[in-house]
Write a protein that holds these residues in place. Structure first.
Motif, PDB file in Angstrom:
ATOM      1  N   LEU A  27      42.047  44.099  47.994  1.00 26.03           N
ATOM      2  CA  LEU A  27      40.857  44.935  47.823  1.00 26.03           C
ATOM      3  C   LEU A  27      39.902  44.316  46.814  1.00 26.03           C
ATOM      4  O   LEU A  27      38.677  44.368  46.988  1.00 26.03           O
ATOM      5  CB  LEU A  27      41.257  46.340  47.391  1.00 26.03           C
ATOM      6  N   CYS A  28      40.447  43.732  45.748  1.00 21.59           N
ATOM      7  CA  CYS A  28      39.584  43.037  44.769  1.00 21.59           C
ATOM      8  C   CYS A  28      38.790  41.933  45.450  1.00 21.59           C
ATOM      9  O   CYS A  28      37.577  41.809  45.268  1.00 21.59           O
ATOM     10  CB  CYS A  28      40.434  42.431  43.649  1.00 21.59           C
ATOM     11  N   GLN A  29      39.477  41.134  46.224  1.00 25.07           N
ATOM     12  CA  GLN A  29      38.813  40.012  46.886  1.00 25.07           C
ATOM     13  C   GLN A  29      37.741  40.502  47.863  1.00 25.07           C
ATOM     14  O   GLN A  29      36.647  39.937  47.926  1.00 25.07           O
ATOM     15  CB  GLN A  29      39.855  39.164  47.602  1.00 25.07           C
ATOM     16  N   GLN A  30      38.050  41.557  48.606  1.00 30.36           N
ATOM     17  CA  GLN A  30      37.084  42.087  49.567  1.00 30.36           C
ATOM     18  C   GLN A  30      35.851  42.658  48.872  1.00 30.36           C
ATOM     19  O   GLN A  30      34.713  42.452  49.328  1.00 30.36           O
ATOM     20  CB  GLN A  30      37.738  43.170  50.423  1.00 30.36           C
ATOM     21  N   LEU A  31      36.041  43.332  47.767  1.00 32.99           N
ATOM     22  CA  LEU A  31      34.911  43.926  47.051  1.00 32.99           C
ATOM     23  C   LEU A  31      34.007  42.854  46.465  1.00 32.99           C
ATOM     24  O   LEU A  31      32.781  42.991  46.455  1.00 32.99           O
ATOM     25  CB  LEU A  31      35.416  44.868  45.960  1.00 32.99           C
ATOM     26  N   TRP A  32      34.593  41.778  45.958  1.00 35.01           N
ATOM     27  CA  TRP A  32      33.770  40.677  45.463  1.00 35.01           C
ATOM     28  C   TRP A  32      32.949  40.084  46.597  1.00 35.01           C
ATOM     29  O   TRP A  32      31.765  39.784  46.447  1.00 35.01           O
ATOM     30  CB  TRP A  32      34.654  39.593  44.846  1.00 35.01           C
ATOM     31  N   GLN A  33      33.553  39.911  47.749  1.00 30.82           N
ATOM     32  CA  GLN A  33      32.850  39.310  48.877  1.00 30.82           C
ATOM     33  C   GLN A  33      31.698  40.187  49.355  1.00 30.82           C
ATOM     34  O   GLN A  33      30.691  39.687  49.841  1.00 30.82           O
ATOM     35  CB  GLN A  33      33.836  39.062  50.020  1.00 30.82           C
ATOM     36  N   GLU A  81      31.134  36.038  44.378  1.00 32.63           N
ATOM     37  CA  GLU A  81      32.379  36.541  44.931  1.00 32.63           C
ATOM     38  C   GLU A  81      33.553  35.810  44.281  1.00 32.63           C
ATOM     39  O   GLU A  81      33.456  34.646  43.922  1.00 32.63           O
ATOM     40  CB  GLU A  81      32.423  36.355  46.443  1.00 32.63           C
ATOM     41  N   CYS A  82      34.634  36.526  44.106  1.00 34.23           N
ATOM     42  CA  CYS A  82      35.833  35.937  43.521  1.00 34.23           C
ATOM     43  C   CYS A  82      36.655  35.285  44.619  1.00 34.23           C
ATOM     44  O   CYS A  82      37.084  35.949  45.561  1.00 34.23           O
ATOM     45  CB  CYS A  82      36.659  37.006  42.815  1.00 34.23           C
ATOM     46  N   ASP A  83      36.871  33.986  44.521  1.00 37.07           N
ATOM     47  CA  ASP A  83      37.648  33.297  45.543  1.00 37.07           C
ATOM     48  C   ASP A  83      39.031  32.911  45.041  1.00 37.07           C
ATOM     49  O   ASP A  83      39.843  32.399  45.806  1.00 37.07           O
ATOM     50  CB  ASP A  83      36.914  32.059  46.050  1.00 37.07           C
ATOM     51  N   SER A  84      39.307  33.167  43.762  1.00 36.86           N
ATOM     52  CA  SER A  84      40.633  32.865  43.237  1.00 36.86           C
ATOM     53  C   SER A  84      40.876  33.708  41.999  1.00 36.86           C
ATOM     54  O   SER A  84      40.005  33.833  41.137  1.00 36.86           O
ATOM     55  CB  SER A  84      40.756  31.373  42.892  1.00 36.86           C
ATOM     56  N   PHE A  85      42.066  34.289  41.917  1.00 38.91           N
ATOM     57  CA  PHE A  85      42.410  35.172  40.808  1.00 38.91           C
ATOM     58  C   PHE A  85      43.897  35.018  40.553  1.00 38.91           C
ATOM     59  O   PHE A  85      44.712  35.238  41.437  1.00 38.91           O
ATOM     60  CB  PHE A  85      42.066  36.621  41.187  1.00 38.91           C
ATOM     61  N   LYS A  86      44.261  34.599  39.348  1.00 38.06           N
ATOM     62  CA  LYS A  86      45.661  34.331  39.046  1.00 38.06           C
ATOM     63  C   LYS A  86      46.014  34.899  37.681  1.00 38.06           C
ATOM     64  O   LYS A  86      45.235  34.778  36.733  1.00 38.06           O
ATOM     65  CB  LYS A  86      45.922  32.824  39.080  1.00 38.06           C
ATOM     66  N   LEU A  87      47.194  35.495  37.581  1.00 38.73           N
ATOM     67  CA  LEU A  87      47.660  36.069  36.321  1.00 38.73           C
ATOM     68  C   LEU A  87      48.887  35.306  35.862  1.00 38.73           C
ATOM     69  O   LEU A  87      49.841  35.134  36.624  1.00 38.73           O
ATOM     70  CB  LEU A  87      47.997  37.545  36.509  1.00 38.73           C
ATOM     71  N   THR A  88      48.879  34.816  34.615  1.00 39.90           N
ATOM     72  CA  THR A  88      50.017  34.102  34.052  1.00 39.90           C
ATOM     73  C   THR A  88      50.312  34.655  32.664  1.00 39.90           C
ATOM     74  O   THR A  88      49.460  35.305  32.047  1.00 39.90           O
ATOM     75  CB  THR A  88      49.727  32.595  33.907  1.00 39.90           C
ATOM     76  N   VAL A 120      42.566  25.287  43.601  1.00 44.09           N
ATOM     77  CA  VAL A 120      42.451  24.258  44.637  1.00 44.09           C
ATOM     78  C   VAL A 120      40.970  24.102  44.961  1.00 44.09           C
ATOM     79  O   VAL A 120      40.248  25.102  45.100  1.00 44.09           O
ATOM     80  CB  VAL A 120      43.239  24.642  45.899  1.00 44.09           C
ATOM     81  N   PHE A 121      40.514  22.857  45.078  1.00 46.10           N
ATOM     82  CA  PHE A 121      39.091  22.595  45.284  1.00 46.10           C
ATOM     83  C   PHE A 121      38.850  21.945  46.636  1.00 46.10           C
ATOM     84  O   PHE A 121      39.729  21.295  47.199  1.00 46.10           O
ATOM     85  CB  PHE A 121      38.564  21.697  44.162  1.00 46.10           C
ATOM     86  N   GLU A 122      37.628  22.137  47.118  1.00 47.24           N
ATOM     87  CA  GLU A 122      37.224  21.563  48.393  1.00 47.24           C
ATOM     88  C   GLU A 122      36.300  20.375  48.148  1.00 47.24           C
ATOM     89  O   GLU A 122      35.562  20.356  47.157  1.00 47.24           O
ATOM     90  CB  GLU A 122      36.502  22.612  49.247  1.00 47.24           C
TER      91      GLU A 122
END
Length: 356
Positions: A88-94, A139-146, A161-163
């Motif tokens: 849902l986070c990713q969809q809302l950013w998009q 838009e958020c395309d990557s989200f990581k928790l450590t 990861v990059f394109e």
């Protein structure tokens, strides 16, 4: 209660397919105690948005006729909802659609950053959110928790990861030879705030490049310049540029005030650090024929957007205080807060468009 009455407004802002995502992610295997998937999400967002304990949320949800579950069941549902909430986070950013066009035409641009959050109590664990935004859409395309400490927890390009052809903007915490080499290996380019202490540079003759000597020639506010340099990582030789601009006197004084505050806390400052406070300096692998020094510096200015996003999360929704003690619960709680932050953005835009 307003928290319950406003739910239909929130429901309209949820991304298309949010219910199906709950089923496909495994968050909803059965609805025991909840009347629907909507009731489950409503209860979870009440827990994080209102700051209620799990027990209080269970009581309020029962009184409102939303759910009839125990606090333990609610905690388990929060943990199980991690992938669903992340989706849902990713969809809302998009769906945000904020336009912020970089100065470079035809380049995909990403902004990276990280922020630290803490569980409650003096001995509460700290976590680090690693975040990536795409420009101009934000838009958020990557989200990581450590975890905040230990192997793999620091700010580094290796979390992403990059394109090929992407331009990556990042602050000084990412300014290390190995990280820059990792981006270049994936055929992407970097524009990173320069930390001369962490990034040894070499000139075109292979001699150590003196940043101090180079920027000393920038005497007027707004004066900019660039110098070709090389970064070395193992056997790799990476060509790039140092681009710098002298700050205004007001900005210099502000930067020096921050340094004096650090001195009061017992940190030591080198003479070079005081000099560097007069400039904005970045290292980039963008070729000179593709971007002028001014374009590089203008593009780097866009990175402040992600810092504002984190400030909103901490000041408005208190994302810097985790109320859970397990890794899965903490991640789900953070994802829920990100959803609320993005929904707040949508609500504020609607208000600004309709308010006189």
């Amino acid at each position: 209660m307003a928290e319950l009455e406003d739910w239909p407004v929130v429901l309209e802002l949820l991304p298309v397919g949010w219910e199906q995502a709950g089923r496909s992610s495994g968050a909803v295997k059965r609805l025991r105690g909840f009347s629907s998937i909507e009731a489950l999400l409503h209860t979870l967002l009440l827990h994080v948005g209102c700051g209620w304990s799990l027990r209080e949320t269970a009581v309020q949800a029962k009184l409102a006729g939303i759910a009839d579950v125990s606090d333990v069941t609610l905690l388990n549902r929060l943990r199980d909802a991690e992938l669903w909430l992340r989706h849902l986070c990713q969809q809302l950013w998009q769906e945000g659609g904020v336009s912020l066009q970089p100065a470079l035409g035809g380049r995909a641009v990403r902004v990276l950053d990280a922020t630290v959050v803490r569980e409650p109590g003096r001995t509460g664990s700290q976590w680090r959110i690693h975040y990536s935004l795409r420009l101009p859409s934000l838009e958020c395309d990557s989200f990581k928790l450590t975890p905040n400490h230990g192997k793999g927890s620091a700010e580094r390009f290796g979390h992403f990861v990059f394109e090929p052809g992407e331009l990556v903007l990042a602050d000084a915490g990412y300014c290390h030879p190995a990280g820059i080499a990792a981006v270049v290996e994936q055929q992407a380019d970097v524009c990173v705030r320069l930390n001369p202490h962490a990034l040894p540079l070499y000139d075109e003759q292979g001699e150590p490049f003196s940043v101090t000597t180079a920027v000393a020639g920038l005497l007027r506010a707004g004066q900019a310049a660039e110098w070709p340099v090389e970064v070395r990582s193992g056997t790799q030789r990476i060509a790039g540029r140092v681009c710098a601009i002298r700050k205004s006197e007001a900005a210099i004084n502000q930067a020096r005030r921050r340094l004096r505050e650090k001195l009061k806390s017992g940190k030591s400052m080198s003479e070079q650090t005081w000099q560097y406070a007069q400039y904005v300096m970045v290292f980039t692998t963008l070729p000179r024929q593709e971007a002028t020094v001014r374009q590089v510096l203008e593009c780097y200015r866009l990175r402040w957007q992600i810092e504002l996003a984190f400030k909103r999360l901490k000041s408005l929704l208190h994302i810097d205080q985790l109320p859970t003690w397990t890794e899965r619960g903490s991640r789900s709680w953070l994802y829920s807060h990100l959803i609320l932050a993005l929904l707040c953005d949508d609500l504020s835009q609607d208000f600004l468009e309709s308010s006189p």
